[in-house]
Design an enzyme around this catalytic site. Structure first.
Site, PDB file in Angstrom:
ATOM      1  N   SER B  46      43.801  64.964  50.314  1.00 15.39           N
ATOM      2  CA  SER B  46      44.508  65.435  51.499  1.00 15.39           C
ATOM      3  C   SER B  46      44.012  64.576  52.650  1.00 15.39           C
ATOM      4  CB  SER B  46      44.208  66.915  51.733  1.00 15.39           C
ATOM      5  OG  SER B  46      45.066  67.408  52.734  1.00 15.39           O
ATOM      6  N   GLU B  47      44.923  63.897  53.350  1.00 15.39           N
ATOM      7  CA  GLU B  47      44.481  62.832  54.257  1.00 15.39           C
ATOM      8  C   GLU B  47      43.734  63.335  55.494  1.00 15.39           C
ATOM      9  OE1 GLU B  47      47.687  63.315  53.410  1.00 15.39           O
ATOM     10  OE2 GLU B  47      49.043  63.070  55.120  1.00 15.39           O
ATOM     11  N   ASN B  48      43.752  64.641  55.716  1.00 23.25           N
ATOM     12  CA  ASN B  48      42.953  65.157  56.824  1.00 23.25           C
ATOM     13  C   ASN B  48      41.462  65.212  56.472  1.00 23.25           C
ATOM     14  OD1 ASN B  48      43.899  67.231  55.045  1.00 23.25           O
ATOM     15  ND2 ASN B  48      43.036  68.741  56.407  1.00 23.25           N
ATOM     16  N   SER B  88      38.824  58.842  54.977  1.00 25.58           N
ATOM     17  CA  SER B  88      40.016  59.271  54.266  1.00 25.58           C
ATOM     18  C   SER B  88      41.029  58.127  54.170  1.00 25.58           C
ATOM     19  CB  SER B  88      40.636  60.463  54.996  1.00 25.58           C
ATOM     20  OG  SER B  88      41.793  60.890  54.334  1.00 25.58           O
TER      21      SER B  88
END
Lengths: 239, 212
Positions: B46-48, B88
């Site tokens: 999840s890119e967060n 990330s």
């Protein structure tokens, strides 16, 4: 030198001026410096260039500064979920610079690391590349992106000690560590402010060198944008 | 009969290799996670700032400090890890993520993708989409074959602002599956009961037929 302040108002005292650039940590409403944002609103400082991944919702996070028209320009990657933003953007009142999220993160990281610019593949062949220098490396085209710094970075961490060493919690880390590095002055709000020695040095995410002022927030609201659960996977509020 | 959303998700799930690190876009691509065969081990990014995204929480487990890139509450797994946004996107831009599955407004015969803005409409921003298509090893698009007004979405050249150029590898629609190669599009699978002529009529881009 004492880094500890009693609240957001005192921690921000003397740092604010009209037309300043502010970086604000968080992803959506997760990990945002909610006390500092409220204190900025109450200060009435205007013409802010606001660097943050998102712009909050209409009544929480950065959104409350749009409401009071204190933000002149936003540098962000995604700004859905905010009607006030939409209105001010469409009327031309608010200037917006969209950055791909990874480019935004890297520009901030570079800003805090003394790297004035870098090359990336992200955005090649898109409007993001317009007017930017390009260069070939090993047969691929890259575009040059420049570093970002700010007059002030406001950051939220979970735990911090009086030397400014910080630990973040889960996905509330997001942009906070890079912004702590890229602020000329970095003000941090933590849920738990502890004595030096109470945090394990092995666990520190942001070393205290990047932190000039720190305070413990008195009440973190920590709003949730989309409450999705096993029973309610769409996150829509049950009637 | 055209494929349902579930069929499309199942087909997309077959693109996952064992041990893959995968980023799923918001919306239908998120649903792909429900159709991955149990013998395939995979890790969702999840890119967060999270690897090892778990399922939605129970009401009691909800944690405001634990969300996905769609800002939805989620859970962690025993092998999860958390990191900052720069790390990330180092995973994404550095070519460490094996597969990204995302939606699109248009895909061109060369693999260009447009999925972040429509001129004249409200612009919300590209989020991490441009980084994902530029940096992830394999990019799979799931989309309706045609727009609501019937316009082709598989086009010769995208008319909408691009998210990335020459980046898409596979396109899955309710009519079939297309492979994007150096010479253009190939139709490699067809939904049951659909014929090639129907697909040609609804597609602007030329394509080879390589259905086995």
């Amino acid at each position: 030198m004492n880094k500890v302040f009693k609240d957001a108002d005192t921690a921000l005292k003397g740092l604010l001026f009209n037309g300043m650039t502010v970086m604000s940590g968080g992803f959506g409403l997760c990990g945002i410096p909610e006390h500092c944002i409220r204190a900025l609103r109450d200060s009435g400082v205007k013409g802010i260039t606001w660097i943050a991944n998102n712009c909050g919702t209409d009544d929480f996070g950065s959104g409350i500064l749009l409401h009071t028209r204190q933000i002149k320009k936003m540098v962000a990657s995604y700004v859905g979920e905010n009607k006030t933003f939409e209105k001010q953007f469409l009327s031309g009142e608010l200037e917006v610079e969209f950055n791909p999220q990874g480019t935004l993160a890297e520009r901030i990281r570079a800003g805090g690391s003394g790297i004035p610019a870098f090359y990336t593949k992200t955005g090649v062949g898109t409007v993001i590349a317009d007017g930017k220098e390009t260069k070939e490396f090993d047969g691929s085209t890259y575009i040059m992106e420049t570093a970002l710094r700010a007059d002030l970075a406001i950051v939220k961490a979970w735990k911090g000690d009086k030397a400014g060493n910080l630990i973040y919690r889960k996905t509330a880390r997001n942009f906070n560590p890079m912004m702590a590095m890229a602020g000329k002055i970095t003000v941090v709000e933590v849920e738990q402010l502890v004595e030096i020695g109470e945090l394990d040095s092995n666990d520190i995410h942001t070393p205290g060198i990047f932190v000039q002022r720190i305070f413990q927030g008195d009440h973190f609201e920590k709003r949730i944008e989309f409450m999705t659960t096993k029973d309610n996977p769409t996150g829509r509020n049950p009637v | 009969m055209t494929w349902s959303r579930e069929d499309m998700c199942k087909r997309a799930a077959r693109e996952l290799g064992d041990g893959n690190y995968v980023n799923l876009g918001i919306g239908i691509p998120t649903m792909v996670a429900n159709y991955i065969p149990s013998h395939v081990n995979f890790t969702l990014q999840s890119e967060n700032g999270m690897l090892g995204m778990g399922p939605f929480p129970t009401k009691e487990q909800v944690d405001p400090d634990l969300i996905n890139a769609g800002k939805q509450t989620i859970t962690e797994l025993p092998d999860s890890s958390y990191f900052d946004s720069a790390t990330s996107f180092a995973m994404i831009r550095g070519g460490h993520i094996d597969l990204a599955i995302l939606g699109a407004l248009q895909v061109s015969m060369h693999g260009d993708i447009a999925n972040w803005m429509v001129p004249g409409k409200m612009v919300k921003g590209m989020g991490g989409a441009m980084d994902l298509v530029a940096g992830v090893k394999k990019v799979v698009v799931i989309m309706e074959h045609n727009a609501k007004d019937g316009a082709a979405k598989l086009v010769k050249e995208c008319s909408l602002p691009l998210t990335g150029k020459k980046v898409v590898n596979i396109v899955i629609t309710e009519l079939g599956v297309f492979d994007v190669g150096p010479s253009g599009l190939s139709l490699i699978e067809i939904a049951p009961g659909i014929n090639v002529d129907e697909i040609k009529n609804r597609t602007e881009a030329p394509f080879d037929v390589k259905v086995s």
